[in-house]
Write a protein that holds these residues in place. Structure first.
Motif, PDB file in Angstrom:
ATOM      1  N   THR A 482      37.580  40.910  24.580  1.00  0.00           N
ATOM      2  CA  THR A 482      36.788  39.752  25.007  1.00  0.00           C
ATOM      3  C   THR A 482      35.490  39.663  24.207  1.00  0.00           C
ATOM      4  N   TYR A 534      48.866  32.169  32.521  1.00  0.00           N
ATOM      5  CA  TYR A 534      47.781  32.647  33.375  1.00  0.00           C
ATOM      6  C   TYR A 534      48.408  33.395  34.543  1.00  0.00           C
ATOM      7  N   THR A 587      33.899  37.067  33.654  1.00  0.00           N
ATOM      8  CA  THR A 587      33.988  38.520  33.823  1.00  0.00           C
ATOM      9  C   THR A 587      32.628  39.120  33.525  1.00  0.00           C
ATOM     10  N   SER A 593      34.565  34.112  29.203  1.00  0.00           N
ATOM     11  CA  SER A 593      35.838  34.626  28.700  1.00  0.00           C
ATOM     12  C   SER A 593      37.020  33.893  29.338  1.00  0.00           C
ATOM     13  N   ARG A 595      40.584  33.887  30.633  1.00  0.00           N
ATOM     14  CA  ARG A 595      41.413  34.952  31.167  1.00  0.00           C
ATOM     15  C   ARG A 595      42.879  34.603  31.088  1.00  0.00           C
ATOM     16  N   ALA A 625      44.328  36.338  25.546  1.00  0.00           N
ATOM     17  CA  ALA A 625      43.224  36.740  26.410  1.00  0.00           C
ATOM     18  C   ALA A 625      42.652  38.055  25.895  1.00  0.00           C
ATOM     19  N   SER A 633      36.109  46.038  32.494  1.00  0.00           N
ATOM     20  CA  SER A 633      35.624  44.713  32.850  1.00  0.00           C
ATOM     21  C   SER A 633      35.063  44.650  34.270  1.00  0.00           C
ATOM     22  N   ARG A 639      39.727  38.411  39.926  1.00  0.00           N
ATOM     23  CA  ARG A 639      39.496  38.747  38.515  1.00  0.00           C
ATOM     24  C   ARG A 639      40.284  39.988  38.118  1.00  0.00           C
ATOM     25  N   GLU A 642      43.751  39.010  37.498  1.00  0.00           N
ATOM     26  CA  GLU A 642      43.861  38.345  36.186  1.00  0.00           C
ATOM     27  C   GLU A 642      43.909  39.395  35.077  1.00  0.00           C
ATOM     28  N   ALA A 643      42.985  40.344  35.203  1.00  0.00           N
ATOM     29  CA  ALA A 643      42.896  41.368  34.167  1.00  0.00           C
ATOM     30  C   ALA A 643      44.168  42.199  34.101  1.00  0.00           C
TER      31      ALA A 643
END
Ligand SMILES: Nc1ncnc2c1ncn2[C@@H]1O[C@H](COP(=O)(O)OP(=O)(O)OP(=O)(O)O)[C@@H](O)[C@H]1O
Length: 953
Positions: A482, A534, A587, A593, A595, A625, A633, A639, A642-643
């Motif tokens: 990122t 996503y 993030t 960023s 994601r 991403a 992060s 989040r 997502e990560a």
């Protein structure tokens, strides 16, 4: 008054010159009277001296101013002469016959007297002759004799006497150069008046001196020497002598005026001369000065010596000249020395210059050879790189370019973690490790340092873009943690200018330009898709409501729209739409960023005008991403999820790469949407380029090293040589026929399915069979959609139906399409051909409604293109290309390299029943005007590009 240092102008000489110039006409002068006057004067002088010298003796017989006769009579006895001579020079006449006191005592007075006379005169004349004095004849004492000769003799004796009285040293010469041996000076006669008179007497009527024998041989020759040049006094006298008294003042006045004028003239000319002289002197004119000086000397000397005053001034003049000479000589000497020094310096300078030139030449030669060597070295390096790339191409390797981002404003600009970035090499310093371990080097096809421009980056990418138009599949993806600059490379910075445009914009711009240039030989059609992955969901970014989560259990994934474009500005519009639809999260590392992985896919179909052959190319532009680890992060909740998804998909990508690198028979493409998306690019003879991005921050060193290790693995993957997607006209025709037949068959099946549909319900298990139909390949969806959704009839829908039916089984030529097929078995044949056809059908739909004819290559059509360019929504409703509650529910067809028969079979099976998907209001497609998802990115003015999502601009 003459200026100091100048020669004075002798006034006498000026006057003389003036007189000579203006008053030297012949004059009528009474020379006889002058001569007699002169003779008398001289006689009286002689008498006076005799009287003075002899006292009473002389005074008795000799009157003070005797006439000639009286003079001769007094001297006739010789007694005065002998006595005076003996007085001057005692003993000069040894025997002097004295006159008897009483003459009567003489026996014969007369005879005695004659004898006496004879004896005395003879003795005197002998003695005088001995002395070198002028003599005379004894008869000159007689009556009628030449008195002047006697006078001359007496005056000579007088002169001799005076000489003796002055010391008498040296030689006394008769008639000239009476020098006082001690003084060394010219003899100057004191009685100038007499001198003048004596001269005057010798002036002829024509004003010149007469060669008078007597005069020249007499004592007066002395004065003749003194007047060898014209004397001023004489001239004045001569000029004035013939004037009447009343005329004299005016003559004198005029004379003086002339003299003054002449004097002034000389002064001026002398000043001029001085100026010239100083100029000459200032220049290199020493010779001229000397010459001038000589002239002056001559001039002055020419006027010198005319009289006493002149003699003095001549002396002064000489002294001054001598001084000036000394100065001149010294200066000339100095000049000579200076010249010498100058000459030496010049010679030295020339030597230095010659040496310098030689050294420069030698240096130039060295430099040239060095430059040659350097350019040779660079040429060799460049050739090596090209050859390396060619080898890579031949082997089908994935090309890897590494780019180092510069420090950003606000970042701590300490030491960069990148210690070297050139010639395909990059060295990273890992501060947490020491020694050799602390330095890690990697080699890639190209390494761009922090100063590399967007243009430089693109120039090495450009050839790939051309390949798309030539019928190759291309994939360019940006990888990195990122904030390392992935979006910057692919799209550009937030505020984009022409210079800062990223690869996407430039690539599309080039595509349009090239297609325009080739339009006479090949007709191109270009269409784009934009999707996002996503949280392991594939979303169509070109529909407004496609990203809305309408279900608690999962996302409604809209079908990917394929939008034909004919200019970059159209693409910009689409990208803006895509950007608004993107999911962007914040993030701790980078609050902007993205994601999600985003992908802009450009499909190109070209038909050769002459042969009818068709070229198909497809290009994925993928902005992945951030690759950083979850822990780093520092995220939680949504989040974190997502990560995790991002990391999982990237590690799936890593697994695929590793399998490909090891040439494993099984490549796990299906482990993530990302790998499915990139399947054909990574394993399907596509040309693939990865931009790996590196941040210079030291904190990022660990992440950077693992990023580069990953990239190194990627670069070792051999995909095999890229394959050209080209088919000739005949094959095309056959395929169209097949498509036609398939369409008819599908229609039949469709009607059967519709009948059965009434009894079926959508259940979770059905949903589970909803296939991820990536991008263009929404066949499953279409099948489902066609079967499940009642379609409203429209005018001309027969044709449309036919085309739509045909679209259900499009004739995909090979498996080189970038698209992932949702079906197994024969469905795998479908490729990008399908979407192109679909696009064209949509086009035709619009064209057809306008009564236009169909394009021959638009043989098949699909409902995917659900909104027209003018914003009119089609009625077919949403085209979901897959819905999942969770990732494990996804059933994905294998790609060409994927060999998972079980899954394929399952997919095949799931397809067959053609479960009908319940249509939800959310899924209905509408023109893109929906509200945008919140984004930290500032959305654009007209040219502002969407961030990430492989947006174009
Ligand atoms: N080569 C570069 N020159 C100047 N600025 C750059 C460069 N690369 C990146 N940047 C800047 O660095 C910041 C982060 O870059 P960018 O958003 O492209 O990173 P990213 O890798 O795409 O991040 P994410 O993974 O969050 O999408 C941006 O402000 C961008 O403008």
């Amino acid at each position: 008054m003459a200026p100091e240092g100048l020669l004075s102008i002798p006034a006498a000489s000026v006057v003389e010159d003036v007189l000579q110039q203006h008053w030297t006409r012949p004059r009528d002068i009474d020379m006889a009277s002058r001569r007699s006057e002169e003779a008398a004067s001289r006689r009286h002088e002689a008498a006076a001296w005799l009287r003075q010298t002899l006292g009473a003796l002389g005074e008795k017989d000799l009157p003070e101013k005797p006439t000639e006769e009286e003079f001769l009579l007094a001297l006739r006895s010789g007694l005065i002469l002998c006595n005076v001579l003996n007085n001057v020079h005692p003993g000069a006449v040894p025997k002097v016959v004295e006159i008897p006191v009483d003459p009567a005592l003489l026996p014969d007075g007369a005879a005695l007297s004659a004898y006496q006379y004879f004896e005395n005169v003879r003795n005197f004349l002998v003695a005088v002759q001995d002395k070198g004095l002028p003599t005379f004849e004894a008869s000159d004492l007689e009556k009628g004799g030449k008195c002047s000769r006697v006078v001359n003799c007496v005056l000579a004796l007088k002169s001799y006497c005076e000489w003796k009285q002055m010391g008498g040293t040296g030689l006394w010469k008769y008639g000239g150069n009476l020098k006082s041996a001690g003084s060394g000076k010219y003899y100057i006669r004191k009685n100038s008046e007499l001198f003048i008179n004596s001269v005057s007497r010798n002036i002829c009527s024509n004003g010149k001196f007469q060669d008078d024998q007597k005069f020249s041989s007499s004592f007066n020759d002395e004065s003749s020497e003194m007047t060898t040049s014209h004397s001023l006094n004489m001239l004045v006298r001569a000029v004035l002598s013939d004037r009447k008294p009343e005329e004299i003042p005016s003559v004198v006045e005029s004379m003086l005026k002339k003299v003054v004028e002449e004097f002034e003239r000389r002064m001026v000319s002398q000043n001029e001369m001085v100026k010239t002289t100083s100029k000459d002197f200032n220049g290199d004119g020493s010779k001229v000065i000397s010459k001038r000086r000589m002239e002056m000397e001559e001039e002055n000397c020419a006027h010198g010596g005319k009289d006493d005053t002149r003699a003095i001034s001549e002396e002064k003049c000489k002294q001054r000249l001598a001084k000036q000479n000394a100065v001149f000589e010294r200066q000339q000497k100095d000049i000579q020395e200076l010249k010498h020094i100058l000459g030496n310096t010049r010679a030295g300078m020339q030597t230095i210059q010659t040496n310098y030139v030689q050294e420069i030449t030698t240096l130039g030669r060295h430099l040239r050879s060095l430059a040659d060597a350097a350019s040779g070295y660079h040429r060799v390096l460049e050739e090596n790189r090209k050859l390396y790339n060619e080898v890579q191409d031949l082997k089908g390797n994935i090309r890897v370019y590494c780019r180092v981002r510069p420090f950003l404003p606000g970042e701590q600009r300490s030491v960069s973690t990148v210690s070297r970035a050139d010639d395909g090499n990059i060295t990273i310093i890992n501060p947490s490790k020491n020694g050799k371990e602390g330095h890690k080097s990697f080699t890639f096809n190209k390494v761009f340092g922090p100063s590399a421009t967007q243009e430089e980056i693109y120039s090495d990418t450009q050839p790939l873009i051309r390949s798309v138009l030539d019928g190759f599949n291309v994939c360019i993806f940006a990888y990195g943690q990122t904030g390392s600059g992935k979006t910057y490379t692919m799209t550009g910075p937030r505020d984009i200018t022409e210079q800062s445009q990223g690869v996407n914009y430039r690539a599309l711009s080039d595509l349009f330009q090239l297609s325009e240039r080739r339009k006479d030989t090949i007709t191109y059609h270009i269409a784009v898709q934009m999707i996002e992955i996503y949280n392991e969901q594939v979303r169509d970014l070109l529909v407004s409501d496609g990203i809305r989560n309408s279900s608690q259990k999962g996302l409604n994934v809209p079908n990917a729209s394929l939008v034909p474009v004919s200019s970059t500005s159209e693409v910009i519009e689409l990208m803006n739409i895509g950007q608004r639809n993107r999911a962007v999260g914040a993030t701790a590392l980078n609050d902007r960023s993205s994601r999600s992985h985003s992908c802009l896919t450009v499909h190109v179909q070209g038909r050769e005008v002459a042969s009818g052959a068709v070229l198909r190319g497809c290009m994925h532009l993928v902005d992945l991403a951030g690759s950083e680890r979850v822990l780093k992060s520092e995220v939680t909740g949504e989040r974190m999820k997502e990560a995790q998804h991002i990391n999982r998909s990237l590690s799936a990508l890593g697994d695929v790469i590793a399998a490909l690198a090891q040439k494993n028979s099984h490549v796990p493409y299906r482990n993530s949407k990302l790998t499915q998306l990139l399947q054909d690019s990574l394993g399907g003879q596509a040309k693939t380029l990865m931009f790996v991005h590196v941040s210079p921050e030291q904190d990022a060193a660990g992440e950077t090293i693992s990023t580069l290790k990953f990239a190194e693995r990627v670069s070792s993957v051999e995909l095999g040589a890229a394959r050209l997607n080209k088919e000739n006209g005949e094959v095309k025709e056959l395929k169209e026929q097949i498509a036609h037949l398939k369409a008819a068959l599908a229609r039949k099946e469709s009607s059967e399915a519709e009948e059965a549909a009434g009894s079926l319900k959508s259940t979770p298990s059905v949903r589970r069979t909803m296939l991820f139909t990536p991008l263009s390949k929404s066949t499953a969806w279409r099948e489902h959609n066609n079967n499940s959704l009642p379609r409203r009839k429209r005018p001309g829908s027969d044709l449309q139906e036919q085309l739509l039916a045909a679209a259900d089984s499009p004739p995909w030529p090979d498996n080189s399409s970038p698209c992932v097929d949702s079906r197994a078995g024969e469905e795998n044949e479908t490729d990008s051909q399908e979407w192109v056809d679909k696009v064209m059908v949509n086009k035709l739909d619009r064209v057809g409604s306008n009564g236009s004819s169909l394009s021959d290559w638009a043989a098949v059509a699909g409902p995917d293109y659900l909104f027209s360019r003018n914003g009119t929504a089609l009625e077919d409703g949403p085209s979901e290309i897959g819905t999942t509650d969770s990732e494990d529910q996804i059933v994905v067809s294998s790609g060409s390299s994927e060999s998972n028969p079980a899954v394929s079979a399952s997919a095949s099976k799931t397809k067959k029943p053609q479960q009908k998907l319940a249509k939800t209001p959310d899924a209905k497609r509408t023109p893109i005007q929906a509200p945008c998802p919140p984004s930290s990115r500032k959305l654009p003015s007209r040219l502002r590009l969407p961030r990430g999502a492989a947006g174009v601009m």
